[in-house]
Design an enzyme around this catalytic site. Structure first.
Site, PDB file in Angstrom:
ATOM      1  N   TYR A 145      63.688   3.610  31.061  1.00  0.00           N
ATOM      2  CA  TYR A 145      62.822   2.639  30.396  1.00  0.00           C
ATOM      3  C   TYR A 145      63.606   1.372  30.060  1.00  0.00           C
ATOM      4  CZ  TYR A 145      59.558   0.731  26.930  1.00  0.00           C
ATOM      5  OH  TYR A 145      58.705  -0.078  26.229  1.00  0.00           O
ATOM      6  N   SER A 189      60.162  -5.090  25.858  1.00  0.00           N
ATOM      7  CA  SER A 189      60.431  -4.246  24.702  1.00  0.00           C
ATOM      8  C   SER A 189      61.769  -4.662  24.133  1.00  0.00           C
ATOM      9  CB  SER A 189      60.495  -2.772  25.137  1.00  0.00           C
ATOM     10  OG  SER A 189      61.086  -1.953  24.150  1.00  0.00           O
TER      11      SER A 189
END
Length: 273
Positions: A155, A142
């Site tokens: 995350y 990401s």
């Protein structure tokens, strides 16, 4: 269209939904043989049936990537069935949304178990076969693997860790013909925000973002598969929230910090308000 991945054996984790599912369709469309993996075996079997109808040789393997033995079994079952492994795409992932000061630390542990350790386990056991085939080890991370996203400490940490892990595996095997790809989508329409964990570890249920304005999972999958075929080392997707943000973070990190904070604070029910 030319079957660009004809007879290549591709393992995809997290294949029951989102980018993983889109990758399965895209790889099948390009002629690959597939091992699709996820915890949700019911969704995998539905996908398997669709792909087989289109002529794809595919097996479904229920896999909890947080379990080392399950990852080992995924790799061995795939090799036993197909006799080779050409590509492993680590796509299984989970997100979270809460401030660190409010967060149950078990949430970070769970996110790391899925995103980081799931990648480590699968990569470790697939590596001998990928070295045999001079294949591809890929990880879907990401933009949060380059820029810290406030409210997503676990995350972002997991995605930074996966990037560091894969980059190091690439260097270790630079003389052995192994291709390692780190693919970093920007905000992509998928169910990852709906299943993101809150401060107590429960799924938040509704996405705080407008999914309709994001890159589609199908577009993301097509870019990743092209990166695999071209044996690219890194892909950063989207311009403003991807390539530009990563570039600016190297030269104007304080500006990017302010912009990141401002951007995430605009979400409905933002923890910053």
């Amino acid at each position: 269209m030319k079957k660009r991945m004809c007879d290549k054996v591709v393992i995809i984790t997290g294949a029951s939904s989102g980018i993983g599912k889109a990758l399965a369709y895209e790889a099948a469309h390009q002629g690959a043989k597939l091992a699709i993996a996820a915890r949700n075996i019911e969704e995998l079997l539905v996908l398997e049936k669709e792909l087989k109808t289109g002529g794809t040789d595919v097996i479904s393997i229920r896999t909890d990537v947080t379990k080392e033995l399950a990852c080992k079994e995924l790799i061995h079952q795939t090799y036993d069935y197909f006799g080779r492994i050409d590509v492993l795409i680590n796509c299984a992932g989970i997100s979270m949304r809460a401030l660190l000061e409010d967060l149950d630390l078990n949430v970070i542990r769970k996110v790391m178990d899925v995103n980081f350790w799931g990648t480590v386990y699968c990569s470790k056991y697939a590596l001998p076969y990928l070295l045999q085939s001079h294949g591809t080890l890929a990880g879907v991370i990401s933009i949060a693997g380059y820029i810290g996203l406030p409210g997503r400490t676990g995350y972002a940490a997991s995605k930074f860790a996966v990037r560091g892990f894969l980059n190091t595996v690439r260097i270790e095997n630079r003389k052995k013909g192994l291709h390692v790809l780190v693919a970093a989508p920007g905000f992509t329409a998928s169910n990852i925000r709906k299943t993101a964990l809150n401060a107590e570890g429960r799924q938040q249920g509704e996405s705080p973002r407008n999914e309709g304005k994001m890159m589609s999972a199908e577009r993301c999958a097509a870019i990743i598969m092209k990166g695999i075929r071209k044996r690219k080392r890194e892909i950063i997707m989207t311009f403003v929230e991807g390539k530009l943000a990563v570039f600016l973070s190297k030269w104007m990190p304080r500006l990017v910090d302010r912009l990141s904070y401002s951007h995430m604070a605009k979400e409905p029910d933002s923890p910053f308000k």
